[in-house]
Write a protein that holds these residues in place. Sequence first.
Motif, PDB file in Angstrom:
ATOM      1  N   LEU A  57       0.808  -1.216   0.000  1.00 28.49           N
ATOM      2  CA  LEU A  57       0.000   0.000   0.000  1.00 28.49           C
ATOM      3  C   LEU A  57       0.840   1.265   0.000  1.00 28.49           C
ATOM      4  CD1 LEU A  57      -2.780  -1.107   2.508  1.00 28.49           C
ATOM      5  CD2 LEU A  57      -3.024  -0.804   0.044  1.00 28.49           C
ATOM      6  N   ASN A  58       2.109   1.126   0.352  1.00 26.84           N
ATOM      7  CA  ASN A  58       2.989   2.297   0.381  1.00 26.84           C
ATOM      8  C   ASN A  58       3.904   2.424  -0.835  1.00 26.84           C
ATOM      9  OD1 ASN A  58       2.848   4.006   2.995  1.00 26.84           O
ATOM     10  ND2 ASN A  58       2.646   1.909   3.730  1.00 26.84           N
ATOM     11  N   ILE A  59       4.073   1.337  -1.594  1.00 31.78           N
ATOM     12  CA  ILE A  59       4.977   1.422  -2.752  1.00 31.78           C
ATOM     13  C   ILE A  59       4.260   1.248  -4.086  1.00 31.78           C
ATOM     14  CG2 ILE A  59       6.904   0.548  -1.389  1.00 31.78           C
ATOM     15  CD1 ILE A  59       6.670  -2.089  -3.001  1.00 31.78           C
ATOM     16  N   ALA A  60       2.990   0.849  -4.061  1.00 35.47           N
ATOM     17  CA  ALA A  60       2.258   0.643  -5.317  1.00 35.47           C
ATOM     18  C   ALA A  60       2.168   1.948  -6.110  1.00 35.47           C
ATOM     19  CB  ALA A  60       0.859   0.106  -5.024  1.00 35.47           C
ATOM     20  N   GLU A  61       2.331   1.859  -7.410  1.00 38.03           N
ATOM     21  CA  GLU A  61       2.176   3.037  -8.258  1.00 38.03           C
ATOM     22  C   GLU A  61       0.703   3.405  -8.308  1.00 38.03           C
ATOM     23  OE1 GLU A  61       3.850   4.695 -12.517  1.00 38.03           O
ATOM     24  OE2 GLU A  61       3.328   2.570 -12.349  1.00 38.03           O
ATOM     25  N   THR A  62       0.401   4.654  -7.997  1.00 40.11           N
ATOM     26  CA  THR A  62      -0.999   5.089  -7.920  1.00 40.11           C
ATOM     27  C   THR A  62      -1.330   6.226  -8.879  1.00 40.11           C
ATOM     28  OG1 THR A  62      -0.312   6.432  -6.009  1.00 40.11           O
ATOM     29  CG2 THR A  62      -1.386   4.320  -5.546  1.00 40.11           C
ATOM     30  N   GLY A  63      -0.357   6.683  -9.620  1.00 36.82           N
ATOM     31  CA  GLY A  63      -0.568   7.751 -10.589  1.00 36.82           C
ATOM     32  C   GLY A  63       0.757   8.126 -11.215  1.00 36.82           C
ATOM     33  N   LYS A  64       0.729   9.025 -12.165  1.00 41.84           N
ATOM     34  CA  LYS A  64       1.968   9.454 -12.807  1.00 41.84           C
ATOM     35  C   LYS A  64       2.801  10.241 -11.806  1.00 41.84           C
ATOM     36  CE  LYS A  64       3.786  11.725 -16.937  1.00 41.84           C
ATOM     37  NZ  LYS A  64       3.466  12.464 -18.177  1.00 41.84           N
ATOM     38  N   GLY A  65       3.879   9.597 -11.305  1.00 45.05           N
ATOM     39  CA  GLY A  65       4.722  10.241 -10.316  1.00 45.05           C
ATOM     40  C   GLY A  65       4.254  10.052  -8.893  1.00 45.05           C
ATOM     41  N   TYR A  66       3.209   9.258  -8.711  1.00 41.68           N
ATOM     42  CA  TYR A  66       2.658   9.046  -7.366  1.00 41.68           C
ATOM     43  C   TYR A  66       2.784   7.582  -6.971  1.00 41.68           C
ATOM     44  CZ  TYR A  66       0.709  13.734  -7.392  1.00 41.68           C
ATOM     45  OH  TYR A  66       0.578  15.082  -7.419  1.00 41.68           O
ATOM     46  N   PHE A  67       3.202   7.368  -5.723  1.00 41.41           N
ATOM     47  CA  PHE A  67       3.344   6.025  -5.188  1.00 41.41           C
ATOM     48  C   PHE A  67       2.748   5.980  -3.785  1.00 41.41           C
ATOM     49  CE2 PHE A  67       6.389   6.182  -8.555  1.00 41.41           C
ATOM     50  CZ  PHE A  67       6.418   4.898  -9.068  1.00 41.41           C
ATOM     51  N   GLY A  68       2.026   4.911  -3.503  1.00 41.21           N
ATOM     52  CA  GLY A  68       1.408   4.757  -2.197  1.00 41.21           C
ATOM     53  C   GLY A  68       0.030   5.370  -2.126  1.00 41.21           C
ATOM     54  N   MET A  69      -0.773   4.825  -1.231  1.00 42.04           N
ATOM     55  CA  MET A  69      -2.160   5.268  -1.112  1.00 42.04           C
ATOM     56  C   MET A  69      -2.291   6.669  -0.517  1.00 42.04           C
ATOM     57  SD  MET A  69      -3.610   2.736  -2.472  1.00 42.04           S
ATOM     58  CE  MET A  69      -2.496   1.527  -3.192  1.00 42.04           C
ATOM     59  N   SER A  70      -1.393   7.009   0.390  1.00 41.48           N
ATOM     60  CA  SER A  70      -1.508   8.315   1.055  1.00 41.48           C
ATOM     61  C   SER A  70      -1.330   9.470   0.087  1.00 41.48           C
ATOM     62  CB  SER A  70      -0.486   8.406   2.192  1.00 41.48           C
ATOM     63  OG  SER A  70      -0.796   7.500   3.215  1.00 41.48           O
TER      64      SER A  70
END
Length: 222
Positions: free
Chosen positions: A142-155
Amino acid sequence: MNVVKWMIRILITMIVAFFILIILLRWVNPTTTSVIISEKMTLQDSIELEWTPLDHLGDNILLSVVASEDSNFCAHHGFDLSEIFKVRKQGTLRGASTISQQVAKNLFLWRDRSWLRKGLEAFITVLIEAFWPKKRILEVYLNIAETGKGYFGMSSIAMKRFDKKTNELSLRQASYIAVTLPSPKKRNAVNLSQKLKNQAKRIRIGATTLKMEGRASCFLNK
């Protein structure tokens, strides 16, 4: 002959060092990953990564992500054989990776699909499952997953999309983030198509089911 001996020694040393690294990462939060390094090489923008302990992430995001990515997370030991058999019938292995496998890949490996990478991924997954508890595996994911362009982690993505901490997200908002994970650069949690909103609804149902049936007991606090 001496060269062969030295090569064997070097190989053994590398394997032992890797075992030690895996054990250390049970308690030490990784500061970067292979995926983040790759992104830094291709993106000119900065990388957004904010580490949040599992207990501070909030049940809604935990349940939504597990329901979306690996609904049998608490039941398997790194590989979901039932899911593998299901997707093989469809003629592909895409979508069969567990959260444990994704942690192995995101932390240490490259993105291109190959038998070598899959073999290393399987080996690392076995080590992670052997040395880390399920809560730690999920926390790292949940802290290292790619979540957007340039974004990593759920927070980082929760603050970007909803201006909220993850433990402030509603189940709907958490499901909207979860549904973007298969393609985080192309999907936006605040601008989903109707098809993806329908998928998010199924994720919410799955999240509720996981909790009601006790299938989230390995990561939810009682």
